[in-house]
Design an enzyme around this catalytic site. Structure first.
Site, short mmCIF file in Angstrom:
data_model
loop_
_atom_site.label_atom_id
_atom_site.label_comp_id
_atom_site.label_asym_id
_atom_site.label_seq_id
_atom_site.Cartn_x
_atom_site.Cartn_y
_atom_site.Cartn_z
N ARG A 1 -12.17 -1.71 13.20
CA ARG A 1 -11.16 -2.64 13.09
C ARG A 1 -10.43 -2.65 14.39
NH1 ARG A 1 -8.31 -4.84 8.24
NH2 ARG A 1 -8.75 -7.17 8.90
N ASN B 1 -0.41 -10.38 13.82
CA ASN B 1 -0.36 -10.27 12.28
C ASN B 1 -1.23 -11.13 11.50
OD1 ASN B 1 0.83 -8.88 9.93
ND2 ASN B 1 2.03 -10.62 9.49
N LYS B 2 -1.49 -11.20 10.37
CA LYS B 2 -2.32 -11.98 9.50
C LYS B 2 -2.24 -13.43 10.07
CE LYS B 2 -4.60 -10.33 6.85
NZ LYS B 2 -5.73 -9.85 7.52
N ASP C 1 0.02 -6.07 12.89
CA ASP C 1 -1.02 -5.15 13.03
C ASP C 1 -1.18 -4.73 14.62
OD1 ASP C 1 -1.93 -7.17 10.86
OD2 ASP C 1 -3.53 -5.64 10.85
N GLN D 1 -4.14 -11.51 0.25
CA GLN D 1 -3.34 -9.96 -0.01
C GLN D 1 -2.20 -10.46 -0.40
OE1 GLN D 1 -5.00 -11.22 2.75
NE2 GLN D 1 -6.19 -9.51 3.71
N ARG E 1 -6.21 -1.26 3.80
CA ARG E 1 -6.13 -2.36 4.73
C ARG E 1 -4.65 -2.17 5.06
NH1 ARG E 1 -2.82 -3.53 1.79
NH2 ARG E 1 -2.31 -5.49 2.94
N GLY E 2 -3.79 -2.77 6.14
CA GLY E 2 -2.66 -2.66 6.59
C GLY E 2 -2.68 -1.25 7.49
N ALA E 3 -1.84 -1.81 8.78
CA ALA E 3 -1.93 -0.81 9.95
C ALA E 3 -1.57 0.56 9.75
CB ALA E 3 -0.87 -1.60 10.89
#
Lengths: 367, 367
Positions: free
Chosen positions: B94, B257-258, B247, B206, B53-55
C-alpha cells in the site's frame, strides 16, 4: 437518438393518439423497456418514481399529462375547475422542476382557452409543440456550446478535450441531444477528439446508469468515476471543462441541480476550470432572486441511499450497503451560487451568470 | 471497543503467539468475521485486499508482518538480506500509507539489531509496542480534540453538535478509539449531544459500511449521506465541524486522504465550517513539502467503481451499476492543500496546518 441502429426519442404519442410512450429509465442500462402512460395517475407515478427524469423531459411528460386529463375526463367534467385541479396534481409530482409547472401551465392555458369540442385536440397539439420546442432548443444549445469546446481543442493543439459532467443532462433527460451533452454530441459529430468523465451521481447513479449508456450507444469515449473523484481530476489538469444541466436556475444565476453539483463547482473554481451550465430558457425561474435561500429542495426516501440497484449476475437486484438500522438522509438537489458559474449555454447563446447578462439574452422575462 | 458487549480490538496476537488475528473488514457490516494471518503473504493480502485498512491499523499489521517474517524464516535465512527483502515486500502492499513503512521499518530495525536467538521475540515485542503506542495516541487525540467540540456546544447553548466525517478513520482504522472518531467518542462518553453525518465514501463505502457500524455499536447518533451531500449540508448550517483522518500528511500540512476529502474541505472553507484532520504523528511524512505534487496516488481496479457490494436479502452480493462495457477509473486518494485545513488534532495537541506550527509540536522531526 441512436439506440442500436434505431432512432428513438424519450417520449412520443402512440399511433392511437391515446397513449403516451416513454422509456422506463429506472431499468437502464440493463433493460430497455418502453412504458405506456394512459392516465394522469400514470404520469404522476412516472414522474415521482423517476421512469422519466430531467427537467425538459419532465416538462414534456407533464404537458402530455394535461392532454391525458382532457382525453380521459368525463364529458361533463372537462370544465375549468377539473382541468385546473388535474394540473395542480401534476405540478406537485416534482416541486423542484420548474419545467414541470411551465409545461403543465402552458398546455392548461391553451386547453382552457379552447372551445369544448376542441379541448382535447388543442391539448394534444400544445403538448406536441412543447416536445418539438425542446428538441429545437437542445439542438441550439449544442450549436452554441460547440465553440467553447473548439476553443479548448485549439488551445490544446488538437489534443483530447476532457469534459466532466454530473448526473444525466443527456438526451435521456430531454427528448433529443440533451442539454449538458448537446455540445458534447455536437463536438463528437464534428470530429473533435472528446472524452467525458461521468460522475456516477449517487444515490440513484444517473451518471453511471444513463449518461454512460447514452454516450456509449453514440460512440463517445467516456470513463465513469465516483462523485468523490472530480476534485482530484481537476487538481491534476485532467478536466478542461465542466458542463452540467439544471433543474431550476434563478434570474440571478443560482443553479439548482442534482446534489453534488455545488462541490464540483467549488473544485472547478479552485483549479481554474470553466464551469458551464446548459439549459433551455424554460428552466429559468424568473421570479427567484436567491437560489440558496428560495429554491425548495426535495427530500427523497432514505432507502435510495441505503440500497444500490444494479445487475447481480444477470438479474436486477438491490443490495443494502450499510447497517440495516442506520438512518440515512437523501437531499436530492443543491444550489450552486452564480459566483461559481462561468456561464450559461442556452438556445439563444452563451451568457455569463449575472442578472444583467441573463436579462440581455432574455429581455422579455425582465421584471 | 464495544461490539455487542464484548471488548475487542482490530488486531491482536493469538495465544499461541504464532498467529495474528484481525477483523476481516471486507465483510462488515453484514458479517463479523475474524481472520488469521500466519505468513507475510497473508499480511500482504490482508493489506492489499483491505481486510484491514486505515493508516494506524495498516502500520500495526505491517509491523506484525515483520514478526511473521522472522517467525517463519528458515533458520538459516533469518539474516539481514532476507528480513530486508520481506520488509520491502510488505511496504509495497500500500504505497500511499506512510504508517506501513513506518511500522515495518521500526520492527525491522529492532530485529536487525537483535542477536539471532532473540530476533523473533524482539520483533514480536516491537510490533506489540507499536500497537500499544497507537492505542495511547488515539486516546490522546480524543482528549485533545474534545475541547473543540465542547466549545461548539457552548456556542450552540448546549444544542446538538453536528460533525461530518469522510471514510472510516474510526477505531476500525486503528486499534481503539480511532483518529477522526476519537474526539467524537470522547464527547459522547462525556455526555455531549453529538450527531455524525457519515459520508458513504464511494467506491468501497467505508463510511456507510464501517463508520456507521462502529458508531451504531457505540450508540452514537449518526446519519448516512451520499458523498454528494456535504456541500448542501454546510450551506444550510447543518455541519458544525468536519473531522477526517489521513493516510499521509506532509510536513507542510498537505493532507492525503480518501478521495473526496478535498471536495469536503472546499465546501467547509466556502461556508466557514472548521475542517480538522486527526492523526497520530506516525502519519506525518517529514520528507515531503508539496503534497499535491509529491504524494503518490494509488489507482485501484475499475471493478470497485462498477460493482457495489452489499446484502441482497440475506446474502452478500455485488451488483453492476453501469453498462458492462463502460470503462471506469478508480483513484483512491486526493490531497487537500494545507490552506484548506483549519488544524491538526494529534497526540501532542492541536496545531494549525502550517510548517511552523507542525514543527513546534514535533521539533524532533525538523530538518
Amino acid at each position: 437518438m441512436n439506440v442500436d441502429g434505431k432512432n428513438i426519442r424519450t417520449i412520443w404519442l402512440d399511433k392511437s393518439a391515446k397513449i403516451i410512450k416513454i422509456i422506463d429509465q429506472r431499468k437502464l442500462p440493463h433493460r430497455f423497456v418502453i412504458a405506456d402512460l394512459k392516465t394522469v395517475d400514470d404520469v404522476i407515478t412516472a414522474i415521482e418514481d423517476m421512469y422519466v427524469r430531467g427537467a425538459p423531459l419532465i416538462g414534456a411528460t407533464g404537458a402530455y399529462g394535461v392532454f391525458l386529463a382532457a382525453l380521459n375526463a368525463p364529458h361533463d367534467r372537462i370544465g375549468d375547475d377539473y382541468m385546473i385541479g388535474e394540473a395542480d396534481r401534476l405540478k406537485s409530482a416534482r416541486p423542484t422542476a420548474v419545467n414541470l409547472a411551465w409545461g403543465v401551465d402552458r398546455v392548461l392555458a391553451e386547453t382552457l382557452a379552447a372551445r369544448l369540442s376542441e379541448k382535447i385536440s388543442r391539448a394534444r397539439r400544445s403538448a406536441g409543440d412543447i416536445v418539438e420546442l425542446e428538441v429545437k432548443n437542445c439542438r441550439k444549445i449544442g450549436e452554441h456550446g460547440l465553440p467553447l469546446i473548439e476553443q479548448i481543442r485549439r488551445n490544446k493543439n488538437g489534443g483530447t478535450v476532457n469534459v466532466l459532467t454530473h448526473c444525466n443532462a443527456g438526451w435521456l433527460a430531454c427528448i433529443e441531444y440533451g442539454t449538458a451533452t448537446a455540445p458534447i454530441y455536437a463536438a463528437f459529430d464534428s470530429g473533435i477528439d472528446i472524452h467525458v468523465w461521468v460522475d456516477e451521481t449517487r444515490p440513484l447513479n444517473q451518471g453511471a446508469r444513463l449518461t454512460a449508456w447514452e454516450l456509449g450507444k453514440h460512440g463517445v469515449k467516456h470513463t465513469i468515476i465516483t462523485d468523490n473523484a472530480g476534485g482530484y481530476l481537476m487538481q491534476r489538469g485532467l478536466v478542461d471543462l465542466v458542463i452540467v444541466g439544471t433543474d431550476r436556475t434563478t434570474a440571478t444565476g443560482d443553479v439548482a441541480n442534482k446534489i453534488g453539483t455545488y462541490l464540483k463547482a467549488l473544485a472547478a473554481q479552485d483549479n481554474g476550470v470553466p464551469f458551464y451550465v446548459a439549459l433551455p430558457s424554460s428552466t429559468f425561474d424568473w421570479e427567484l432572486k436567491d437560489g440558496v435561500r428560495d429554491i425548495p429542495i426535495e427530500q427523497r426516501a432514505a432507502e435510495e441511499v441505503k440500497y444500490v440497484w444494479g445487475l447481480n449476475r444477470d438479474t436486477p437486484a438491490q443490495v443494502l450497503i450499510c447497517p440495516a438500522d442506520s438512518p440515512a438522509a437523501n437531499f436530492a438537489f443543491d444550489v450552486t451560487p452564480a459566483r461559481l458559474v462561468s456561464g450559461f449555454i442556452t438556445e439563444r447563446g452563451v451568457c455569463r451568470a449575472t442578472p444583467e447578462d441573463i436579462r440581455r439574452l432574455f429581455p422579455e422575462n425582465s421584471n
